[in-house]
Each structure stands twice: as structure tokens, then as C-alpha cells.
Design an enzyme around this catalytic site. Structure first.
Site, PDB file in Angstrom:
ATOM      1  N   HIS A 118       3.223  20.809  21.109  1.00 42.41           N
ATOM      2  CA  HIS A 118       4.147  20.243  22.097  1.00 42.41           C
ATOM      3  C   HIS A 118       5.096  21.372  22.507  1.00 42.41           C
ATOM      4  O   HIS A 118       6.309  21.272  22.354  1.00 42.41           O
ATOM      5  CB  HIS A 118       4.876  19.030  21.522  1.00 42.41           C
ATOM      6  N   GLU A 364       3.394   8.366  26.109  1.00 42.15           N
ATOM      7  CA  GLU A 364       4.819   8.461  26.465  1.00 42.15           C
ATOM      8  C   GLU A 364       5.060   7.612  27.700  1.00 42.15           C
ATOM      9  O   GLU A 364       4.284   7.651  28.653  1.00 42.15           O
ATOM     10  CB  GLU A 364       5.247   9.902  26.818  1.00 42.15           C
TER      11      GLU A 364
HETATM   12  C1  PNW Z   1       7.345  15.078  29.051  1.00 41.88           C
HETATM   13  N1  PNW Z   1       7.877  17.354  35.110  1.00 41.88           N
HETATM   14  O1  PNW Z   1       7.815  16.192  29.741  1.00 41.88           O
HETATM   15  C2  PNW Z   1       7.271  15.592  27.640  1.00 41.88           C
HETATM   16  O2  PNW Z   1       6.062  15.389  26.977  1.00 41.88           O
HETATM   17  C3  PNW Z   1       8.453  15.239  26.806  1.00 41.88           C
HETATM   18  O3  PNW Z   1       8.617  16.217  25.814  1.00 41.88           O
HETATM   19  C4  PNW Z   1       9.671  15.068  27.684  1.00 41.88           C
HETATM   20  O4  PNW Z   1      10.867  14.936  26.965  1.00 41.88           O
HETATM   21  C5  PNW Z   1       9.416  13.858  28.568  1.00 41.88           C
HETATM   22  O5  PNW Z   1       8.205  14.019  29.307  1.00 41.88           O
HETATM   23  C6  PNW Z   1      10.536  13.538  29.535  1.00 41.88           C
HETATM   24  O6  PNW Z   1      10.708  14.583  30.448  1.00 41.88           O
HETATM   25  C7  PNW Z   1       7.815  16.408  31.088  1.00 41.88           C
HETATM   26  O7  PNW Z   1       8.864  17.974  35.577  1.00 41.88           O
HETATM   27  C8  PNW Z   1       8.791  17.266  31.585  1.00 41.88           C
HETATM   28  O8  PNW Z   1       6.908  17.016  35.845  1.00 41.88           O
HETATM   29  C9  PNW Z   1       8.799  17.581  32.916  1.00 41.88           C
HETATM   30  C10 PNW Z   1       7.854  17.039  33.754  1.00 41.88           C
HETATM   31  C11 PNW Z   1       6.873  16.172  33.264  1.00 41.88           C
HETATM   32  C12 PNW Z   1       6.862  15.861  31.922  1.00 41.88           C
END
Ligand code: PNW
Length: 456
Positions: A118, A364
Site C-alpha cells: 500500500h 474501500e
Molecule cells: C485510496 N485519487 O487512495 C487509498 O487506497 C487510501 O489509502 C486512501 O486513504 C483513500 O483512497 C482515500 O483517498 C486514493 O486522487 C487517493 O484519484 C487518491 C485518489 C484515489 C485513491
């Protein structure tokens, strides 16, 4: 609204976002240590140095999980705790932490879902090229095997990578995430090597007897603005073409190689236009196409696009020169992300149809809001509404035939939200970082009741 009897309810976290203790027990540096300690990269220059101090508080945190009646807990392993330099000898104290964590979870009758990557790549490997370097994929497989050798007797559910699209395109494309590199060609190489690492690691896990192996992707339905509130809207040809391409770059770029052993032609075209396909070697797709059992879906919001000729490519989307990323006509969370619950059912039904060989799990889903503690309570009605709305869509997708095995809320705890730092709170449990006090939000109490009833 009742869910299938064996439906898995749980919550998820990730190592760098919650553990802290970054110098303890021989842990090496990760790219997120280096990145967050470089001023200007993270909001308020926050770092994961302490985070939720879960490394010292995991017993209490498992107590919270038990209170919430979680059946599953998805966490990730910090590679630099296991191999401080990313290769070679194993740090026994690093493995010992996860060993205790797993035992404590099992004692609480909570199934561990282990994610091997991760995003906290050992910094030593980044210095040798990180995911742009082919060798990193092989190092990842060695690390995966070392973890499985130690935990495989008690852990049956494994995920190789979390969101390879984000790791590659935000890490190496637009530089918003660690390691903060900004070159489309690097991002495309990273994407391929992440996939190669997935395939090599999945084969090692399988050889070691792993029961269930999963690849976790950030996926989203790609919609035109009109389709956000009207699923039956029919986009014109130009809009449909860009939506199809963005779907291909976001989701098919990863799932087609993993599930079918093929790259979509549009991905190969984008790679060819951005540095070339020289890093894709004969036989790689066969290695990437290791049998997997599940695909994990992280869903937050749809991707909304329309045709917009002659635009500069978005740095995270090589091959998007004719795409305009549009706002959705929908309320938003504190992240500014639009709330479109039926995007989840549309996505699940489609993926179940496109990839019938694998089961699906929502690994998630959740939202950040500006929560405040008042008299020991957090009245996060908006999060309850968000989760309720999305769970109704999960149920709808199951009724429509999607092979969906479970749902994990993001996140158990407020935590280090990457480039957004601590100001964005995704937890169903509030964390007061000054005192490390945990407070169950109303959404946590609501979720406990959903789990108890196995329904809404
Ligand atoms: C996911 N985007 O992250 C991750 O798997 C987590 O660790 C995170 O905390 C969660 O979603 C909330 O953000 C992302 O910008 C971070 O497209 C950024 C993006 C998508 C997923």
C-alpha cells in the site's frame, strides 16, 4: 434489505497511514518518509512519523474492531519493516509486529486481509529506480514470499497491490504522491512493473498455499456529465469514445493483463506515444496473468469526462489530450469528491460482467467530512448517509447478479490522508492526534448495527 449469509463486513487501513513508529525495531525508510519530509509535498507538511500510533496501540484498536463486530480487517504491511533496504535479509522484529497483530485479530475472531503493498516502497529501492526499474518487481516477489512464509499458516486472504493506477500515475506521473516524479514515460513503466510484481508475487503466494489472492484497484464508472444523474442518457460519439478510453486507462489497463493476460490496444498505443513499449518484454503478460480469486474494488466517486479537443494531457493521464475532466452535478465530500452512490452498483455490475472469472469485494468505500467531537460524540450524519446510500447500491448490485463477497469501509480510523495530511478525516472512529484518543463516531455505531443485522 438483507445481505447474503456469508457476506464479509469489515474495515480497512494502510500501514503508513496509521502505524507511526517509523524508526522503531529496525524499520527502514520508505518513499513516503522521504516525500512527506520534503516541505511542500503534503498539506501542513504533515508526516506519518506518529500517525495514529497504531504500532503501539494495535491491541486497543483491535478492541474497537471487536466492539464494532467486524468480521474482517484489511491492513497493509510496511515493506521497509520487513526489508529495511528492500532486498536481502529479513528484519525479524518487523515480521514480529505483524505476527502479533494477526494473532490478536484471530483471537478476536476477526479475519485478517493482508495487503502487501500500500505504497510504502523502501526508499533504497527508489534510489535504484523504484517502480520504473524492472528489478523492483522481482524484489517485491521475494518480499511477498518472506511475509507469506511467516504468516501464511494463519492468514488465508491476501492482496498483492493496492491501487497500482494511483501508485504509478500519481507517484510517477503527476507527482502528487511519493516518490513525486513527473514523467508520463516513468508512470507507464511503473504501471507495467507493478503488474509484473503482482503476477510474480501472486505465483509465490499460490505456491506457498495461499487460499485467496486478490488485486485491489481504484476503479470508477466513467460517465459523461449527463449520465451522472441519468444513467439512461446516451452520450454522443466523441464523448463515448473518450469515456471508453479513460475506462481503459483506469481499469482495463490493470485488470485485462491480470485476468486475461492481455493489454488493451489503447493502452499499448498510449505507452507507445509516451516513451515506447520497450520495457514490456515477451512473456511478461503470461507472468502477470497469474490466477487470482478476487478483485478488490476501491470506490469513492465516478470519473466524469467529455470530449475536449486539443487540451493539454492531464499529467496523471498520458493519452488524455482530447479529454476534459468535468465536475459532476452532485454534492461533494470534504475532499471535493462528488457523492454518486449508484456509481458503485453500475461499476460492480459492469466489472462482474467483464471479469466473470473472479469474485469481487469492495475493499474501500467511505468519505471524509469535517467531523467534530461534542460531548464525547461525533454526529457524522453525512457519513452515515454516504455509507447507507452506497450499501444500498451494493445490495442492488448483488441482486443484479454481481458476484460480490464483502464490503470494507475506508477507514477504521482517521489517518494520514497522503498529500492531504491529517486534515481529511475518513475514519468511522475519530482520532484526536494530540492525545491519541479514539472516539466512535455515530457512523461506527450505525455500522455496528448494520453488521449485527446483516442488513439495512
Ligand atoms: C485510496 N485519487 O487512495 C487509498 O487506497 C487510501 O489509502 C486512501 O486513504 C483513500 O483512497 C482515500 O483517498 C486514493 O486522487 C487517493 O484519484 C487518491 C485518489 C484515489 C485513491
Amino acid at each position: 434489505m438483507i445481505f447474503p449469509e456469508d457476506f464479509v463486513w469489515g474495515a480497512a487501513t494502510a500501514s503508513y497511514q496509521i502505524e507511526g513508529a517509523v524508526k522503531e525495531d529496525g524499520r527502514g525508510q520508505s518513499i513516503w518518509d522521504a516525500f512527506s519530509h520534503t516541505p511542500g509535498n503534503v498539506a501542513d507538511d504533515d508526516t506519518g512519523d506518529v500517525a495514529c500510533d497504531h504500532y503501539h496501540r494495535y491491541r486497543d484498536d483491535i478492541g474497537l474492531m471487536r466492539q464494532l463486530r467486524l468480521a474482517a480487517y484489511r491492513f497493509s504491511i510496511a515493506w521497509p519493516r520487513i526489508q529495511p533496504d528492500g532486498a536481502g535479509s529479513i528484519n525479524p522484529r518487523g515480521l514480529a509486529f505483524y505476527d502479533k497483530l494477526v494473532d490478536e485479530l484471530l483471537a478476536a475472531e476477526i479475519s485478517p486481509y493482508v495487503t502487501l503493498y500500500h505504497w510504502d516502497l523502501p526508499q533504497a529501492l527508489e534510489e535504484r529506480g523504484g517502480w520504473t526499474h524492472r528489478d523492483t518487481a522481482y524484489r517485491f516477489a521475494d518480499y511477498a514470499q518472506a511475509v507469506h512464509d511467516r504468516l501464511g499458516d494463519r492468514v488465508s486472504d491476501w492482496a498483492t497491490l493496492n491501487e497500482p493506477w494511483v501508485a504509478a500515475f500519481l507517484g510517477y506521473g503527476n507527482g502528487v504522491h511519493a516518490p513525486g516524479r513527473r514523467l508520463p514515460a516513468d508512470a507507464m513503466r511503473a504501471a507495467h512493473h507493478l503488474l509484473l510484481g503482482h503476477g510474480l508475487a501472486a505465483r509465490r503466494l499460490r505456491a506457498g498455499g495461499a487460499q485467496s489472492i486478490m488485486l485491489v484497484v481504484n476503479s470508477a464508472p466513467v460517465l459523461t456529465p449527463a449520465q451522472v444523474n441519468d444513467p439512461s442518457a446516451v452520450p454522443d460519439e466523441a464523448d463515448a469514445a473518450v469515456a471508453h478510453r479513460i475506462h481503459t486507462l483506469l481499469t482495463r489497463q490493470f485488470l485485462d493483463p491480470a485476468v486475461y493476460g492481455t493489454y488493451p490496444q489503447e493502452v499499448l498505443d498510449a505507452v507507445a506515444r509516451n516513451g515506447g513499449t520497450g520495457h514490456i518484454q515477451d512473456g511478461d503478460l503470461a507472468l502477470i496473468n497469474a490466477p487470482i480469486d478476487l478483485v478488490g474494488i476501491n470506490y469513492y466517486n465516478p470519473c466524469v469526462v467529455e470530449a475536449g479537443p486539443g487540451l493539454p494531457a492531464d499529467a496523471a493521464w498520458p493519452g488524455s489530450e482530447d479529454v476534459r475532466f468535468a465536475a459532476a452535478d452532485a454534492p461533494t465530500t470534504a475532499m471535493g469528491w462528488p457523492i454518486v452512490p449508484d456509481g458503485l452498483s453500475r461499476l460492480l455490475v459492469r466489472l462482474s460482467r467483464d471479469y466473470p472469472q473472479v469474485g469481487l469485494m469492495v475493499t474501500e468505500n467511505g468519505a471524509a467530512f469535517d467531523d467534530v467531537v461534542e460531548d464525547g460524540r461525533v454526529h457524522d450524519d453525512e457519513r452515515v448517509a454516504y455509507l447507507d446510500g452506497h450499501l444500498r447500491e451494493v445490495h442492488r448490485a448483488i441482486e443484479a447478479g454481481a458476484d460480490l463477497r464483502g464490503y470494507l469501509v475506508w477507514s477504521l480510523l482517521d489517518n494520514f490522508e497522503w498529500a492531504e495530511g491529517y486534515r481529511r478525516r475518513f475514519g468511522i472512529v475519530h482520532v484526536d492526534y494530540a492525545t491519541q484518543t479514539r472516539t466512535l463516531k455515530d457512523s461506527a455505531l450505525w455500522y455496528r448495527d448494520v453488521i449485527s443485522r446483516n442488513g439495512l
